[in-house]
Write a protein that holds these residues in place. Sequence first.
Motif, mmCIF file in Angstrom:
data_model
loop_
_atom_site.group_PDB
_atom_site.id
_atom_site.type_symbol
_atom_site.label_atom_id
_atom_site.label_comp_id
_atom_site.label_asym_id
_atom_site.label_seq_id
_atom_site.Cartn_x
_atom_site.Cartn_y
_atom_site.Cartn_z
ATOM 1 N N SER A 124 6.050 -0.479 1.653
ATOM 2 C CA SER A 124 4.829 -1.174 1.261
ATOM 3 C C SER A 124 3.859 -1.278 2.445
ATOM 4 C CB SER A 124 5.108 -2.540 0.645
ATOM 5 O OG SER A 124 3.966 -2.962 -0.060
ATOM 6 N N ALA A 125 4.087 -2.219 3.358
ATOM 7 C CA ALA A 125 3.374 -2.305 4.630
ATOM 8 C C ALA A 125 1.865 -2.055 4.568
ATOM 9 C CB ALA A 125 4.017 -1.352 5.646
ATOM 10 N N PRO A 126 1.142 -2.779 3.716
ATOM 11 C CA PRO A 126 -0.309 -2.569 3.685
ATOM 12 C C PRO A 126 -0.975 -3.156 4.935
ATOM 13 C CG PRO A 126 0.267 -4.421 2.296
ATOM 14 C CD PRO A 126 1.569 -3.841 2.789
ATOM 15 N N ILE A 163 3.656 -5.160 7.837
ATOM 16 C CA ILE A 163 2.226 -5.162 7.499
ATOM 17 C C ILE A 163 1.348 -4.893 8.727
ATOM 18 C CG2 ILE A 163 2.312 -6.643 5.454
ATOM 19 C CD1 ILE A 163 1.662 -9.018 7.246
ATOM 20 N N GLY A 164 0.224 -4.263 8.457
ATOM 21 C CA GLY A 164 -0.747 -3.999 9.518
ATOM 22 C C GLY A 164 -1.625 -5.233 9.669
ATOM 23 N N ASP A 165 -1.157 -6.163 10.522
ATOM 24 C CA ASP A 165 -1.896 -7.421 10.646
ATOM 25 C C ASP A 165 -2.573 -7.517 12.007
ATOM 26 O OD1 ASP A 165 0.304 -7.650 12.208
ATOM 27 O OD2 ASP A 165 1.071 -9.493 11.320
ATOM 28 N N ARG A 354 0.776 11.920 5.210
ATOM 29 C CA ARG A 354 -0.209 12.166 6.263
ATOM 30 C C ARG A 354 0.265 11.660 7.616
ATOM 31 N NH1 ARG A 354 -2.920 10.083 2.279
ATOM 32 N NH2 ARG A 354 -4.156 11.448 0.968
ATOM 33 N N GLN A 355 1.243 10.786 7.599
ATOM 34 C CA GLN A 355 1.738 10.262 8.881
ATOM 35 C C GLN A 355 2.938 11.052 9.410
ATOM 36 O OE1 GLN A 355 1.963 5.989 9.291
ATOM 37 N NE2 GLN A 355 0.310 5.687 7.820
ATOM 38 N N GLU A 356 3.119 12.231 8.869
ATOM 39 C CA GLU A 356 4.247 13.076 9.246
ATOM 40 C C GLU A 356 4.338 13.303 10.756
ATOM 41 O OE1 GLU A 356 3.969 16.677 7.045
ATOM 42 O OE2 GLU A 356 6.168 16.790 6.969
HETATM 43 N N1 ARG Z 1 0.400 -0.107 7.780
HETATM 44 C C1 ARG Z 1 0.640 1.308 7.747
HETATM 45 C C2 ARG Z 1 -0.385 1.978 6.848
HETATM 46 O O1 ARG Z 1 -0.903 1.354 5.946
HETATM 47 C C3 ARG Z 1 2.009 1.661 7.259
HETATM 48 C C4 ARG Z 1 3.123 1.161 8.109
HETATM 49 C C5 ARG Z 1 4.397 1.869 7.855
HETATM 50 N N2 ARG Z 1 5.466 1.447 8.694
HETATM 51 C C6 ARG Z 1 5.597 1.717 9.989
HETATM 52 N N3 ARG Z 1 6.591 1.202 10.641
HETATM 53 N N4 ARG Z 1 4.758 2.521 10.607
HETATM 54 O O2 ARG Z 1 -0.644 3.150 7.020
#
Ligand code: ARG
Length: 586
Positions: A124-126, A163-165, A354-356
């Motif tokens: 999830s991690a929005p 989450i990206g906080d 895309r984060q590959e």
């Molecule tokens: N917040 C990131 C995004 O929305 C995803 C994070 C995934 N997890 C991680 N540990 N990088 O792109």
Amino acid sequence: MTLAETLRGSLVTAFEKAGIAPEELTRVAVVAASDLRHGDYQSNAAMMLAKAAKKNPRTLAEEAVANLESELAGKIVCSLAGPGFINFKLEPAFFAAHLNLILNDERLGVSKHPAPKRIVLDFSAPNVAKPMHVGHIRSTVIGESLARITEFLGHEVIRDNHIGDWGTQFGMVLWAWKSELDEEALEKEPLRELLRLYRLGSSSSKNDEDLANLCRAELVKLQQGDAENRSIWERCIELSKKGLNEIYDRLDVRFDHWLGESFYNERLAPLVDEMVASGMARESDGAICVFSNGELPPKKDPFLKNTKEGIEDYPFIIRKSDGGFNYATTDIATIDYRLQEWQAEVIWYVVDFRQEEHFARLFEVAQRRGCEAELVHVKFGTILGKDGTPLKTRAGDLPELQDVINDAVAAARKSVAEKSFLEDEQEKEELAELIGLSAIKFMELSHRRESDYMYDLEKMVALEGDTAPYLQYSYVRCRSIFRKLEEEVNLGGEDLVLEDAREVHLARMLARFGEVVPQVLEELRPNVLASYLLELARAYHSFFQSCPVLKSEGVTKASRLTLCDVTARVLKLGLGLLGIGVPEKM
Ligand code: ARG
């Protein structure tokens, strides 16, 4: 034990009798047949074992089959194909006996994994302050379903919402908050106001360099611990979490932890220092980076990039030239934490494809730093609109997740109004909510995760087709038979019989459940389970159309009711593992 395991056990004994060495026998595998015309199960073991045994594969297969048939006489028929494939055709009685086993098994034939692991599931991690958009369906729904399946198989799962906080978005929000905040709106509809502020900051700073600088300055102040910015930021996080939780509740998704990016702030500076001191990272153009160590072939080295000019460095930047840390730094610190505090043996990241490149370099860095856990990027593709490009709103934005959910529920409401037998308005509304959400989840989980798929609202809430409502309807149909049943019938037992080919096929499909669930984890593919459930439901419908249940009698009736009962339970459990509930009536 599954049928595949039972057959494997007998086949191993058969090969042993044919003189195969014990250490070789671990290679024997039996799998469900891909083409039912050849049999129910198949094995290519003879071809794999022949060389070491210095035998012709076909001869070895013949020997094994002769041994096997004498052990399982009357229960199976074996045949050989090609250079040494063995096909097994099971007698209906074999399926009947297995059906009886599943009937009496709460786990419906799914065994626990013999060597459970501790697995961190990052999903999830929005990024907060921005609303969740349609793209977050994928990580959230795939992650939740993997968590459920993995737990059911006996592993320990730690669900972490990273989450990206702590991103650049807060510079914009802070600037807009200070200059444009509408207190009254914040009181009434906090999330909407927060979103308005974010959009205002982001759109105005796009074309205005001075304003962009002001936003950046606010961000720096926040990062340096300025009390006012800090308290606004905390307020934003709190509000956003509340909004996220409302969506997670509706989706029936839960987390054990919410250790967002900001949680790792204090750890970043010492981490970078340590990496520099150990020689793992070095300065380049003012930034601190990790470079290729030359150990991998250039084509496989994630720290190198093939460009028109030739092979170039593609370093992993862990401290920017302005001194700031980034996504990469946080992710390295996060791995440290998960290993030290949680003793993670496996970490799965359910994140956009895309984060590959990010994950390829991250995993490589972790390995160089001695991480022994298995790290996997569980990647997924894009959701497309009907025009084949990424799904957008009319205004050209990514649709918000909340709107997507509400639209699906509205479509389900319409179909419930047209087709449902329910009369109570409240029940109808609950059914619409269930169907709408399930439709979104199943559409997601029935596709291979790397593929893009087209978002088609009408298709996904339809009662016919490869949809959640189709499976839910199949369940309801199985269950409704029992409501119409007037007498007590004992299910299962020794005299269970399968006569019609459609009964046999349904029993065959039910037996596969215990084989399919663990297969999901082989490549982390919930769609394997989703396709199985569709196939099972089709087998049920064709059985149901040609084999009357309530009008039959005696053992036939008891056997058919057993099939209905087990089918209902497998559908319910299987859908539950995908994160999808079932109604009792529709
Ligand atoms: N917040 C990131 C995004 O929305 C995803 C994070 C995934 N997890 C991680 N540990 N990088 O792109």
